[in-house]
Design a protein around this motif. Structure first.
Motif, PDB file in Angstrom:
ATOM      1  N   ARG A  28       0.813  -1.224   0.000  1.00 20.60           N
ATOM      2  CA  ARG A  28       0.000   0.000   0.000  1.00 20.60           C
ATOM      3  C   ARG A  28       0.843   1.269   0.000  1.00 20.60           C
ATOM      4  O   ARG A  28       0.316   2.369  -0.150  1.00 20.60           O
ATOM      5  CB  ARG A  28      -0.959   0.021   1.185  1.00 20.60           C
ATOM      6  CG  ARG A  28      -2.140  -0.918   1.014  1.00 20.60           C
ATOM      7  CD  ARG A  28      -3.176  -0.794   2.129  1.00 20.60           C
ATOM      8  NE  ARG A  28      -4.205  -1.814   1.963  1.00 20.60           N
ATOM      9  CZ  ARG A  28      -4.078  -3.086   2.313  1.00 20.60           C
ATOM     10  NH1 ARG A  28      -2.957  -3.519   2.858  1.00 20.60           N
ATOM     11  NH2 ARG A  28      -5.070  -3.943   2.102  1.00 20.60           N
ATOM     12  N   SER A  72      -0.848  -4.565  -5.779  1.00 23.47           N
ATOM     13  CA  SER A  72      -1.426  -3.660  -4.792  1.00 23.47           C
ATOM     14  C   SER A  72      -2.908  -3.944  -4.587  1.00 23.47           C
ATOM     15  O   SER A  72      -3.653  -4.158  -5.542  1.00 23.47           O
ATOM     16  CB  SER A  72      -1.259  -2.215  -5.258  1.00 23.47           C
ATOM     17  OG  SER A  72      -2.050  -1.366  -4.458  1.00 23.47           O
ATOM     18  N   PRO A  73      -3.356  -3.922  -3.330  1.00 19.10           N
ATOM     19  CA  PRO A  73      -4.795  -4.074  -3.041  1.00 19.10           C
ATOM     20  C   PRO A  73      -5.609  -2.912  -3.612  1.00 19.10           C
ATOM     21  O   PRO A  73      -6.828  -2.951  -3.595  1.00 19.10           O
ATOM     22  CB  PRO A  73      -4.849  -4.063  -1.516  1.00 19.10           C
ATOM     23  CG  PRO A  73      -3.454  -4.098  -1.023  1.00 19.10           C
ATOM     24  CD  PRO A  73      -2.539  -3.730  -2.130  1.00 19.10           C
ATOM     25  N   ARG A  74      -4.923  -1.886  -4.083  1.00 21.61           N
ATOM     26  CA  ARG A  74      -5.617  -0.716  -4.636  1.00 21.61           C
ATOM     27  C   ARG A  74      -5.482  -0.641  -6.151  1.00 21.61           C
ATOM     28  O   ARG A  74      -5.672   0.408  -6.745  1.00 21.61           O
ATOM     29  CB  ARG A  74      -5.075   0.539  -3.951  1.00 21.61           C
ATOM     30  CG  ARG A  74      -5.458   0.534  -2.463  1.00 21.61           C
ATOM     31  CD  ARG A  74      -4.785   1.608  -1.649  1.00 21.61           C
ATOM     32  NE  ARG A  74      -5.270   1.532  -0.265  1.00 21.61           N
ATOM     33  CZ  ARG A  74      -4.815   2.282   0.729  1.00 21.61           C
ATOM     34  NH1 ARG A  74      -3.836   3.176   0.503  1.00 21.61           N
ATOM     35  NH2 ARG A  74      -5.314   2.160   1.936  1.00 21.61           N
ATOM     36  N   ASP A  79      -2.822   6.945  -5.797  1.00 16.92           N
ATOM     37  CA  ASP A  79      -3.543   6.347  -4.661  1.00 16.92           C
ATOM     38  C   ASP A  79      -4.219   5.034  -5.043  1.00 16.92           C
ATOM     39  O   ASP A  79      -4.201   4.075  -4.285  1.00 16.92           O
ATOM     40  CB  ASP A  79      -4.599   7.327  -4.143  1.00 16.92           C
ATOM     41  CG  ASP A  79      -3.966   8.535  -3.453  1.00 16.92           C
ATOM     42  OD1 ASP A  79      -2.824   8.404  -2.963  1.00 16.92           O
ATOM     43  OD2 ASP A  79      -4.617   9.595  -3.409  1.00 16.92           O
ATOM     44  N   VAL A  80      -4.856   5.056  -6.176  1.00 18.57           N
ATOM     45  CA  VAL A  80      -5.515   3.856  -6.699  1.00 18.57           C
ATOM     46  C   VAL A  80      -5.325   3.866  -8.213  1.00 18.57           C
ATOM     47  O   VAL A  80      -4.893   4.876  -8.776  1.00 18.57           O
ATOM     48  CB  VAL A  80      -7.040   3.816  -6.378  1.00 18.57           C
ATOM     49  CG1 VAL A  80      -7.278   3.691  -4.883  1.00 18.57           C
ATOM     50  CG2 VAL A  80      -7.747   5.047  -6.946  1.00 18.57           C
ATOM     51  N   THR A 108      -7.224  -7.041  -1.309  1.00 15.37           N
ATOM     52  CA  THR A 108      -8.111  -5.883  -1.239  1.00 15.37           C
ATOM     53  C   THR A 108      -9.127  -6.053  -0.110  1.00 15.37           C
ATOM     54  O   THR A 108      -9.780  -7.094   0.003  1.00 15.37           O
ATOM     55  CB  THR A 108      -8.862  -5.717  -2.580  1.00 15.37           C
ATOM     56  OG1 THR A 108      -7.894  -5.490  -3.609  1.00 15.37           O
ATOM     57  CG2 THR A 108      -9.825  -4.544  -2.543  1.00 15.37           C
ATOM     58  N   THR A 109      -9.229  -5.013   0.723  1.00 13.48           N
ATOM     59  CA  THR A 109     -10.187  -5.058   1.837  1.00 13.48           C
ATOM     60  C   THR A 109     -11.288  -4.021   1.598  1.00 13.48           C
ATOM     61  O   THR A 109     -11.204  -3.204   0.681  1.00 13.48           O
ATOM     62  CB  THR A 109      -9.497  -4.688   3.161  1.00 13.48           C
ATOM     63  OG1 THR A 109      -9.060  -3.316   3.051  1.00 13.48           O
ATOM     64  CG2 THR A 109      -8.292  -5.587   3.421  1.00 13.48           C
ATOM     65  N   ASP A 131     -11.756  -1.500   3.348  1.00 11.61           N
ATOM     66  CA  ASP A 131     -11.113  -0.187   3.495  1.00 11.61           C
ATOM     67  C   ASP A 131     -10.491   0.293   2.188  1.00 11.61           C
ATOM     68  O   ASP A 131     -10.528   1.478   1.877  1.00 11.61           O
ATOM     69  CB  ASP A 131     -10.015  -0.240   4.573  1.00 11.61           C
ATOM     70  CG  ASP A 131     -10.601  -0.172   5.980  1.00 11.61           C
ATOM     71  OD1 ASP A 131     -11.820   0.139   6.103  1.00 11.61           O
ATOM     72  OD2 ASP A 131      -9.861  -0.441   6.938  1.00 11.61           O
ATOM     73  N   ASP A 132      -9.899  -0.621   1.436  1.00 13.79           N
ATOM     74  CA  ASP A 132      -9.295  -0.226   0.160  1.00 13.79           C
ATOM     75  C   ASP A 132     -10.356   0.260  -0.820  1.00 13.79           C
ATOM     76  O   ASP A 132     -10.152   1.221  -1.556  1.00 13.79           O
ATOM     77  CB  ASP A 132      -8.522  -1.402  -0.463  1.00 13.79           C
ATOM     78  CG  ASP A 132      -7.318  -1.799   0.364  1.00 13.79           C
ATOM     79  OD1 ASP A 132      -6.533  -0.903   0.732  1.00 13.79           O
ATOM     80  OD2 ASP A 132      -7.153  -3.009   0.644  1.00 13.79           O
ATOM     81  N   PHE A 153     -11.558   3.581   0.277  1.00 15.69           N
ATOM     82  CA  PHE A 153     -10.519   4.546  -0.060  1.00 15.69           C
ATOM     83  C   PHE A 153     -10.611   4.935  -1.547  1.00 15.69           C
ATOM     84  O   PHE A 153     -10.535   6.126  -1.899  1.00 15.69           O
ATOM     85  CB  PHE A 153      -9.144   3.946   0.257  1.00 15.69           C
ATOM     86  CG  PHE A 153      -7.974   4.819  -0.089  1.00 15.69           C
ATOM     87  CD1 PHE A 153      -7.698   5.975   0.623  1.00 15.69           C
ATOM     88  CD2 PHE A 153      -7.130   4.474  -1.158  1.00 15.69           C
ATOM     89  CE1 PHE A 153      -6.607   6.778   0.288  1.00 15.69           C
ATOM     90  CE2 PHE A 153      -6.039   5.268  -1.486  1.00 15.69           C
ATOM     91  CZ  PHE A 153      -5.788   6.420  -0.762  1.00 15.69           C
ATOM     92  N   ALA A 154     -10.826   3.948  -2.402  1.00 15.48           N
ATOM     93  CA  ALA A 154     -10.963   4.232  -3.843  1.00 15.48           C
ATOM     94  C   ALA A 154     -12.133   5.184  -4.089  1.00 15.48           C
ATOM     95  O   ALA A 154     -12.041   6.134  -4.875  1.00 15.48           O
ATOM     96  CB  ALA A 154     -11.158   2.935  -4.628  1.00 15.48           C
TER      97      ALA A 154
END
Lengths: 437, 437
Positions: free
Chosen positions: A23, A71-73, A393-394, A416-417, A419-420, A423-424
């Motif tokens: 992240r 990346s999870p994002r 960021d994403v 990816t959670t 929260d991710d 966040f997106a």
């Protein structure tokens, strides 16, 4: 080998630390074209350098040019996961360096490939008796399927696919000098069966989960027509196929069990790193007719058909080992849990967009992809997406639906959670305010 | 990630220990067809298993079905090396899981690929200005070259290649529906230029280092003819091309600098594990014409041609990283040392065979391959080779030259020593005594 153990320890540390800090990186590489090239020497070194230099320059030179697919994002294209067991399997694959040119060159490669693709077939609820093989990617799998269709019906030179089918269908048709005719989609981007003219067709490609909006072609109805006319039906489920591991989603795949060939990419949504596409066929003899030519130097005593007789490629990598590692280390339940979580997250994001004034959903959601846009022009949405991606960021990508520019949020990374995803959504709204202002 | 570090440590130990003990394994897998399959479960597990189970079953189930390509006593087909830096690079490749579908998806992948193939071009003494790309294997590289040749001259449907050309030429021609005409070889198995009829030809494939006897086609003379007639010349140097890293061997490559396309496989003789074939062309625009179709969802602001526009494949692996690791960790000198040692060992073996009553050499030796046979029938030689391979001590393969069964000893593993080659010769003589008796 003490050097190998030391270098290996350093490489393993690098990887563990990278996976821990995913992240922290800008998801989309923040470099200009040519920047990485310019930072590299013009020629290879004269003398051997220590492996430590490779790691040093990976950090110092290459990392700024990495777009972080892990990346999870990463929500662009189709998000993917190189899972831990599969990463380690790649280490083993390279160490064993099997070259699967014929059975005796690696019985384990050939038989593990046969077994793991059959395990996967069962997990996805596909019928018994399909012949499966692992290819590098769906472009090759689809090309092999269409070459087999051409072989089966050489006088017919037309391939039919929806206007939303993947570009690899066009590429394969071009290579095979087949005439690709695009069939219009309906208002939910599904192939219109009433527009399907099978005269002169050797193949129809139906897609379950198209690359743009992940729409679903009416496979059962298409299969019906193909069976009547003796036309090869290839089902492209490269992305979505993995979801069939969940029985409650099987309804979306209705009819694919009647296909002549099916492609599913475990390297998309099934936790295997790049280089693992599975092609099944119920007509292996026609695939073999299209591709088998066994030269003298590969003729040996064993009467075992080689994997290479079913594909364009001769020397196969030991790809089955990474699929095997994933199927073992996740198990059916673990794979189902990943898919279900992704669908839950996509549904959540879809709800947020749907409820937010100034935003609209642009396609029905079937799997883990949400298509949406901000109100306003295409240019505004394009500028919005460029800002979002430039932030690092994403990372999201776009498509065009009904002539309009549409943003795609693809969930498919196992890390990816919720929260991710939240966040997106925050980043999208933040940048939208910037663009509108 | 503590589990990843632990599992990774175990995997790394496994690999280090494997590389330490390569001579302990029977080189050719000693199993019967179906044996590995029968030892594997019929279905994937329901629940997640620890990675330790993967390693356990790799040892307990799969290893007996592994043919040890990494063994210094593997002399079959073309011997290869998955070198230590490249094995670790594969770990990094999997961890980064780059998907090179277009520049922004991985600037580092694209630019490192461009740079490393140019480093390699220089190392091999090839001219400036060639466009290079990495493919999975030579079958794809050659197919891409011939598709480009077809695109450049669509009215001509003939491909010419020596009778000793690799089977991948025939496979590509078949896929592309080109008419492959085999040109006879002369008494040293080189293409007979006087038999080259370029009427209707779109391409000629000339080979430097054929798969059977590693013969060398007269590339300069063929290039002359191709230039006169405007026919695409593809040079297949998949195996031998790496030897051009030694300036004293460049004479064997005379004329390849005039080719329209050239394939060299670093995964054969340049220490890179399976999955690294380099294709160069002086006519990149025609390759792009044959393969480029950029769909909307991949159209982005940067004006950078994507690697995928030059190939059948869309999502590339980060193959350049392993080539980079090898070029860095061996350097020009290190690569030359490996090639020179292999040539020295091959010359030594050739001398032993030539001096031994009852044995004969069957083809001129240009590189690291020796073709030979025992006096007597084909059946005797076939029985001899089967005995040698069944012993597990060493692994060799065969070909057919002038209608006769011929044994091939291919040196190409960086771990092979003079003792290994002497051992192979002892095993051959031992088994010959057994067969004759």
């Amino acid at each position: 080998m003490s050097t190998f153990r030391e270098d290996g320890g350093a490489a393993l540390d690098w990887v563990a630390s990278y996976l821990d800090r995913l992240r922290e990186y800008p998801v989309l590489a923040q470099v200009e074209p040519g920047e990485i090239r310019a930072a590299l020497p013009l020629a290879a070194p004269e003398r051997a350098e220590p492996f430590a230099n490779v790691l040093r320059d990976l950090d110092g030179v290459l990392m700024s040019g990495i777009t972080h697919w892990q990346s999870p994002r990463h929500f662009a294209y189709f998000a993917t996961t190189g899972s831990e067991p599969a990463i380690l399997a790649e280490l083993l694959i390279a160490a064993l360096n099997q070259v699967g040119i014929l059975w005796r060159a690696s019985p384990a490669l050939q038989e593990l490939e046969e077994v793991t693709v059959d395990w996967l077939r069962q997990l996805l609820g596909l019928p018994d008796g399909l012949h499966g093989q692992i290819e590098d990617g769906a472009s090759l799998s689809t090309m092999i399927a269409l070459a087999s269709a051409r072989e089966a019906r050489p006088e017919s030179r037309v391939v039919l696919a929806s206007e939303h089918a993947h570009s690899s269908v066009e590429k394969a048709a071009r290579l095979l000098e087949l005439d690709l005719r695009k069939v219009p989609g309906d208002d939910v981007f599904a192939l219109r069966v009433d527009q399907l003219d099978l005269a002169e067709a050797c193949a129809v490609v139906a897609t379950i989960g198209t690359t743009g909006p992940t729409s679903i072609d009416p496979v059962a109805a298409i299969a019906e027509r193909c069976e009547e006319e003796g036309v090869w039906l290839h089902v492209d489920a490269a992305y979505a196929g993995s979801a069939a591991v969940c029985p409650e989603l099987r309804g979306l795949f209705s009819g694919w069990e009647r296909a002549d060939s099916i492609v599913v990419n475990p390297h998309k949504w099934l936790l295997v790193p790049q280089g693992c596409s599975v092609l099944w066929t119920r007509r292996p003899e026609e695939v073999r007719n299209a591709f088998s030519l066994v030269p003298e130097y590969l003729r040996v005593a064993e009467e075992v058909a080689s994997l290479s007789e079913y594909t364009q490629v001769l020397g196969k990598r030991f790809r089955a080992l990474k699929l095997w590692a994933v199927l073992r280390c996740y198990g059916r339940e673990g794979l189902q849990a990943v898919i279900r979580e992704h669908l839950r997250l996509a549904a959540l994001f879809e709800r947020w967009v749907g409820e937010e004034p100034g935003w609209e959903l642009c396609a029905p959601r079937h799997f883990s992809l949400v298509c949406f846009r901000h109100e306003g022009s295409d240019e505004l949405n394009e500028a919005l997406l460029e800002r979002v991606n430039a932030s690092g960021d994403v990372f999201l990508s776009h498509t065009r639906l009904d002539g309009r520019y549409v943003v795609r949020l693809a969930i498919g990374n196992a890390r990816t959670t919720e929260d991710d995803v939240r966040f997106a959504w925050e980043v999208l709204r933040r940048e939208a305010r910037g663009v509108v202002a």
